[in-house]
Design an enzyme around this catalytic site. Sequence first.
Site, mmCIF file in Angstrom:
data_model
loop_
_atom_site.group_PDB
_atom_site.id
_atom_site.type_symbol
_atom_site.label_atom_id
_atom_site.label_comp_id
_atom_site.label_asym_id
_atom_site.label_seq_id
_atom_site.Cartn_x
_atom_site.Cartn_y
_atom_site.Cartn_z
ATOM 1 N N ASP A 178 35.773 31.563 46.921
ATOM 2 C CA ASP A 178 34.420 31.821 46.433
ATOM 3 C C ASP A 178 33.901 30.562 45.742
ATOM 4 O O ASP A 178 34.537 29.509 45.787
ATOM 5 C CB ASP A 178 34.395 33.032 45.499
ATOM 6 N N TYR B 31 40.792 37.004 36.148
ATOM 7 C CA TYR B 31 41.801 36.213 35.458
ATOM 8 C C TYR B 31 42.003 36.768 34.057
ATOM 9 O O TYR B 31 41.611 36.169 33.059
ATOM 10 C CB TYR B 31 41.395 34.729 35.435
#
Length: 637
Positions: free
Chosen positions: A184, A341
Amino acid sequence: MHGGNHWGGSLEIVNSNSIAEGFADSNNNRSNNNNNNHSSSSTDDWDRAALHSQRFHHLDETQQSWLLGPKETNKKNRYVDLGCIVVSRKALKWTVASFLIAFLVIGLPVIIAKSLPKHKSAPPSPDDYTHALHKALLFFNAQKSGKLPKNNGIPWRGNSGLSDGNSTTDVKGGLVGGYYDAGDNTKFHFPMSFAMTMLSWSLIEYNHKYQSIGEYDHMRELIKWGTDYLLLTFNSSATKIDKIYAQVGGSQNGTSEPNDHNCWQRPEDMDYPRPVQTINAGPDLAGEMAAALAAASIVFKDNTAYSRKLVKGAKTVFDFAREGGKRRPYCRGNPFIEPYYNSSGYFDEYMWGAAWLYYATGNVSYLSLATNSGLPKNSKAFYRIPEKSVLSWDNKLPAAMLLLTRFRIFLSPGYPYEDMLRMYHNTTSLTMCSYLEQFHVFNWTRGGMVQLNQGKPQPLQYVANAAFLASLYVDYLNASGAPGFTCGPNFITLAKLRSFATSQIGYILGKNPMKMSYVVGYGKQFPRHVHHRGASIPSDGKKYSCKGGWKWSNNPKPNPHNITGAMVAGPDRFDKFHDVRTNHNYTEPTLAGNAGLVAALASLTTSAGIGIDKNTMFSAIPPLYPQSPPPPPQWKP
């Protein structure tokens, strides 16, 4: 009876002086009496001649030698006086001959060899690891954001993200630069920082290898591209900060608005909003950023101004990490970060960041923090939990303890750090033991891959990191002269641990049941449908819209661009791999994963030399003068 005396009487032997005197008297008498009669003169001459003949010519050799002394010899003197020393003539001849022979045998060939034109010896042929390393580094060129240099080397990439962070009024020029994380177009600063730390660590340890294969300057340029950007994410000119920009771009799950996940566009064509995530607390992100900047300051120690700038930034951001009342994960409650994350803790980043800051500055306060017993306690470093021995963008414990074990192995600082460093060293050895199949800590696939993420998707980034740690630990022990280490009652040779590292990297490079290289562009068979926006859309001069670009995501044909060097996510726990663009669990590469691969390949290549650079890491550390331990407590009866 004297047979040699014809005149009777005894034979008198007189010396030569008497004879000479007799001859002299005879001559005088002859001169004075030359008028005497002839017969008398002849008689006297005959008598003297007879006497001379009788006394000389009729004596045997022994008697003549008594009269004349020893015969003179014609032999040359056997010794030669050289002024300061007297030597045998024979020894002098042998000495001169020896020097002459030595000159002909040794000196003359050397003179001839030096007079000949010099030719550089050909470097050793690159091994498989070197070939793969060249390619793996190109992935970072393909992931660059911002205004690209002309020599970037990826023809299908161009300038992008030039408006990133334009809403941040305190950052001149915005947040332009850095790296896109994966397939991405999001810039996640947490894994980006980890990737820069890993690249710097690898370059510090193996700078001679990178120089030998011609990648040293390239590596420095890649690291600086990242650290320049990280310095923009906080006020690096200040000594105290109250915020950090943690991410640029991204998306929230469940939304349909245009963003990095809902759109399939080349980075150069992005035309949707890219929000910036700001945090006011985040010791995990700040600790990792401090590690990245501190490690890079060692890489750039030859550039004094830039190195100091990095150190200053590392100190500032680490102070932010340690600030009381703000110790909570950076991602907590943030829907743009937490699903992607998510950090599990920050005490490992405290240990990791403090270790790097100590190496960068030599300030023992950082070493004291890194060896503080509270860090391993709160991070559960000594609990022997298998997941804690797996290095990743989230868990730095095994890397931090290995980094501090390096300090103990080579510098032996002694009290007051020895006890904790010894525990780090022991835990590091146990981590290496857990990687070996014989101890059954982790499952292994039938094809030979260790399942460090417990059979979950995207396994290769963990495998590459473990291979790097194992290979680096072997080099540390080799440099110290240790033949191996122990796992309980078992002695493990360095060759066995190195074999683990080579087997895992070999699996990644194609020695697996699929016969598939999981590094794009390496080998004959590698993924062609990589989950990557930029690589999957042709550079045909057309701009594809947010929704219009999805046709390229769903296109069954191979990508028009090979993203050379990208290590994809990897196979499943059954060694099966599906080369499909729409399944990121198989085909998506990541910045952090490739950083581990680069580090592992550099550690294993032998075509560019072997071993580590022991000293560069410690260049900022002053001489150590271990303190004396405290005296034992006073004895009480």
